[in-house]
Design an enzyme around this catalytic site. Structure first.
Site, PDB file in Angstrom:
ATOM      1  N   ARG A  49       0.817  -1.208   0.000  1.00 49.08           N
ATOM      2  CA  ARG A  49       0.000   0.000   0.000  1.00 49.08           C
ATOM      3  C   ARG A  49       0.855   1.263   0.000  1.00 49.08           C
ATOM      4  O   ARG A  49       0.380   2.362  -0.286  1.00 49.08           O
ATOM      5  CB  ARG A  49      -0.938   0.010   1.204  1.00 49.08           C
ATOM      6  CG  ARG A  49      -2.041   1.059   1.114  1.00 49.08           C
ATOM      7  CD  ARG A  49      -2.991   1.015   2.313  1.00 49.08           C
ATOM      8  NE  ARG A  49      -2.318   1.325   3.561  1.00 49.08           N
ATOM      9  CZ  ARG A  49      -2.105   0.463   4.555  1.00 49.08           C
ATOM     10  NH1 ARG A  49      -2.524  -0.788   4.436  1.00 49.08           N
ATOM     11  NH2 ARG A  49      -1.494   0.827   5.659  1.00 49.08           N
ATOM     12  N   ASP A 174      -6.401  21.082 -12.706  1.00 43.11           N
ATOM     13  CA  ASP A 174      -6.773  19.834 -13.361  1.00 43.11           C
ATOM     14  C   ASP A 174      -6.285  19.915 -14.804  1.00 43.11           C
ATOM     15  O   ASP A 174      -6.815  20.676 -15.609  1.00 43.11           O
ATOM     16  CB  ASP A 174      -8.291  19.657 -13.312  1.00 43.11           C
ATOM     17  CG  ASP A 174      -8.740  18.295 -13.841  1.00 43.11           C
ATOM     18  OD1 ASP A 174      -8.062  17.746 -14.735  1.00 43.11           O
ATOM     19  OD2 ASP A 174      -9.784  17.799 -13.383  1.00 43.11           O
TER      20      ASP A 174
END
Length: 377
Positions: A49, A174
């Site tokens: 992870r 973005d």
């Protein structure tokens, strides 16, 4: 490496090693060997992870594309929304204010609800005209989406970043629609460049992925910790496929931008088409800012409206080379009536068209033929 094509082909590759592949295959593992006396905090790979060698190569590659002239760190995620959420929720706390575009990706509205529920003030304004400046005072974070999706407005990243930093605010952009070959937000003053790799970056419609790139190691660490905490990690196969896809990014982006402009130009004189937008059109309201800010590639998306919902449906049904599908940036052209999803302030006949890599003459002919068929009812 100065050329975009050269950089895309070579980005993130390890040093050549005899009898080893140029791009090593994906590493599938949940854990790594650790000796009893080793300090896990000092090792590069301890648990699946936290890190993976396949992620490492992709992150290095994306950093080279987003910030070729300055050191940067990239953190990859399971999706674009995971990347967006990581920036917002790692940086904002109860009582903070954030400025979002009110014409951006439609799931920002869902995030707005969540942020408000956590006691974060959310302000919105349109992308066009740098209107977010008007609600910036006292904000902790300014979120830009340029070109905006689906309306294709463009804002001045440099101007907005300077204004935000003067007030102590961070800036995230973005960069999904532009890609790092079309626009480099970090070089224009932004603190974060965020993107959905699901779209043009991987370009084949078969991978969900997102990433965040920043030149600030502390910001990178906070985003990486958020990924670890919520577990929004990409699979190694997805990461490897994404890296594999980067080698053709410049070819795909160039062809798609050429096709998008050809489609936009073909739509100019159609009487049933209104609200035509593409930043590459000289008459487009965003063209001047796009020329100043983007790197000669204005994206694969064209937006326009047909008279009503039924007309739009007939058009989409008559297309032969274009899939009726959501998303954008793929090698196969797609189009959709955006209003079917809700959440976007667009007319019922609004079409978001994503140009693929088909021959431009064939694509334009298909679009015009579909328009003719739709007009006949």
């Amino acid at each position: 490496m100065n050329g975009d094509g050269t950089r895309a082909v070579r980005a993130g590759l390890p040093e050549p090693e005899t009898y080893r592949p140029t791009l090593p295959g994906p590493v599938f593992t949940a854990h790594y060997h650790l000796h009893g006396d080793d300090d896990p905090a000092t090792g590069p790979y301890t648990y699946g992870r936290d890190a993976n060698p396949t992620w490492t190569l992709l992150e290095r590659a994306l950093g080279e594309l987003e910030s070729p002239d300055a050191e940067a760190e990239t953190v990859v995620f399971a999706s674009g929304m995971a990347a967006i959420s990581a920036v917002l929720f790692s940086q904002l706390r109860q009582g903070d204010a954030v400025v979002l575009p009110d014409d951006g990706y439609n799931l920002l509205a869902r995030l707005r609800e969540r942020l408000t529920g956590y006691g974060i003030e959310v302000r919105t304004a349109p992308t066009a005209g740098d209107a977010q400046l008007r609600v910036l005072d006292g904000a902790k974070l300014l979120w830009l989406e340029t070109p905006s999706n689906p309306g294709l407005d463009v804002c001045d990243i440099r101007h907005l970043s300077d204004a935000a930093h003067a007030q102590g605010a961070l800036v995230a952009v973005d960069n999904t629609l532009a890609t790092p070959l079309g626009q480099r937000p970090l070089a224009l003053g932004a603190d974060f460049s965020v993107a959905s790799g699901t779209k043009a970056l991987t370009g084949h419609g078969d991978v969900l992925l997102g990433y965040v790139t920043t030149r600030d190691p502390e910001l990178a660490a906070s985003v990486r910790l958020w990924r670890k905490t919520v577990g929004a990690i990409p699979g190694p196969m997805e990461a490897w496929l994404a890296h594999r896809s980067l080698a053709t990014l410049h070819l795909r982006v160039d062809r798609q931008a050429t096709n998008a402009l050809a489609v936009a130009e073909a739509l100019r004189d159609r009487p049933e088409v209104s609200g035509l937008r593409h930043p590459g059109l000289p008459e487009d309201p965003s063209h001047r800012q796009a020329v100043a800010q983007m790197r000669g590639r204005y994206g694969c998306v064209v937006s326009f409206a047909l008279p009503d919902r039924d007309h739009a449906r007939r058009f989409l049904g008559a297309l032969r080379l274009v899939d009726d599908a959501t998303s954008f940036g793929g090698v196969r052209s797609t189009a959709e009536r955006r209003g079917r999803w809700g959440g976007d302030a667009v007319p019922e006949g609004f079409i978001r068209f994503s140009a693929g890599a088909e021959d431009p003459d064939d694509l334009v002919a298909d679009v015009l033929g579909a328009l003719d068929e739709a007009a006949r009812g």
